[in-house]
Scaffold this motif. Sequence first.
Motif, PDB file in Angstrom:
ATOM      1  N   LEU A   1      -0.894   0.636  -8.029  1.00  8.85           N
ATOM      2  CA  LEU A   1      -0.382   1.663  -7.133  1.00  8.85           C
ATOM      3  C   LEU A   1       0.422   2.729  -7.874  1.00  8.85           C
ATOM      4  O   LEU A   1       0.565   3.850  -7.383  1.00  8.85           O
ATOM      5  CB  LEU A   1       0.497   1.028  -6.047  1.00  8.85           C
ATOM      6  CG  LEU A   1      -0.156  -0.007  -5.127  1.00  8.85           C
ATOM      7  CD1 LEU A   1       0.847  -0.467  -4.067  1.00  8.85           C
ATOM      8  CD2 LEU A   1      -1.410   0.537  -4.472  1.00  8.85           C
TER       9      LEU A   1
ATOM     10  N   THR B   1      -3.453  -2.638  -2.033  1.00  5.01           N
ATOM     11  CA  THR B   1      -3.816  -3.818  -2.811  1.00  5.01           C
ATOM     12  C   THR B   1      -3.683  -5.055  -1.943  1.00  5.01           C
ATOM     13  O   THR B   1      -2.628  -5.286  -1.340  1.00  5.01           O
ATOM     14  CB  THR B   1      -2.926  -3.966  -4.058  1.00  5.01           C
ATOM     15  OG1 THR B   1      -3.131  -2.844  -4.926  1.00  5.01           O
ATOM     16  CG2 THR B   1      -3.258  -5.246  -4.817  1.00  5.01           C
TER      17      THR B   1
ATOM     18  N   THR C   1      -7.860  -3.711  -5.051  1.00 12.61           N
ATOM     19  CA  THR C   1      -7.227  -2.440  -4.739  1.00 12.61           C
ATOM     20  C   THR C   1      -8.266  -1.427  -4.296  1.00 12.61           C
ATOM     21  O   THR C   1      -9.298  -1.255  -4.955  1.00 12.61           O
ATOM     22  CB  THR C   1      -6.459  -1.887  -5.949  1.00 12.61           C
ATOM     23  OG1 THR C   1      -5.445  -2.829  -6.336  1.00 12.61           O
ATOM     24  CG2 THR C   1      -5.791  -0.555  -5.612  1.00 12.61           C
TER      25      THR C   1
ATOM     26  N   GLY D   1       0.784  -1.221   0.000  1.00 11.16           N
ATOM     27  CA  GLY D   1       0.000   0.000   0.000  1.00 11.16           C
ATOM     28  C   GLY D   1       0.815   1.270   0.000  1.00 11.16           C
ATOM     29  O   GLY D   1       1.965   1.307   0.461  1.00 11.16           O
TER      30      GLY D   1
END
Length: 349
Positions: free
Chosen positions: A298, A309, A319, A179
């Motif tokens: 991302l 995610t 996500t 993340g």
Amino acid sequence: MKQIRLSLLGFGVVGQGFVELLRSKRELLQQKYDLDVLLVSVANGRHGFIYREEGLDPELLLRLAAQRKALTEYPDIRHWARPLDGLEATGGDVLAEATGTNLQDAEPGMSHIRAALSLGMHVISANKGPAALAGLELLELAREQGVQLRLESTVMAGTPVVSTVLEGLAGAQVQALRGILNGTTNYILSAMAAGREYREVLAEAQSQGYAEADPTADVEGYDAVAKTLILAALVFGETLKPSDVARQGITGVTQAQIAQAAAEGKRIKLVASLQRENEQGPLRASVGPMALPASDALAGVDGAMNAITFQTDTLPAVTVIGPGAGRLETGQGLLADLIAIARSQRVES
């Protein structure tokens, strides 16, 4: 109509945002959720704890805050200089903990949460400290007392991350997560990708309120580490210490590295990750800059936005993208947790 007597400890930016939502959403809460929220106590570090049996008016509280007046100027209230004393004396149905995050010993939030749970109060919290340092311990205490501890606002503010993984992905086994969990660093790296220099962007982020005067917690990755610890507890059921997380901030990221990544079709992001190689293997945790290919969900998350995610055994990649900070955004997480508690009580009854 279900009435909840609410205590709020912490009346800074987040606490005021939450009270603003309680005021603006009052009719919605009553009409859609059959819920009447009676705010009976509020506290902050400067003015102590105020309590009114009949409830406190959110509009008057917000007016006092806007005029920088003491909470004790609210008429017809009982007052305790020490918030913990006031909480223990008056109780309530739900505690909203919104005091400042302290990653050294998590106080005073840790004591507030422990006291509320021991009193049989449900707790909703935006304070990362207690969740990061003692998340599993506090969740066990809540279970022992037959109440809930909900932590939506501790990771990505009001963006539904915790509820997504614990409820929306119920039955799925999370194998890994990655993340972007800090908006300040993502804002800086996004601007650097457009050719700007670190120091210039940091100063801009500070002027716009994205970064603190002392940005260390953000730019050196400590804030992301705290959220990684929370996710380790909530998602994987493991207690990690800050030293268990391999950490690297963004202060060493250069324009040359940004340009090299771009030439390879990649973008550098500060990524927090948790992964277990197998069911018996150790949980590996890290926070650091990563060059992500453009195909990675991302990689395209820019500005102060956050994203995470989850990789599971049933869904390869889920996500969630949204804001990770802000007064109303974080207040939304607290509000969602409050509604979830009210709904669960109705089902139980």
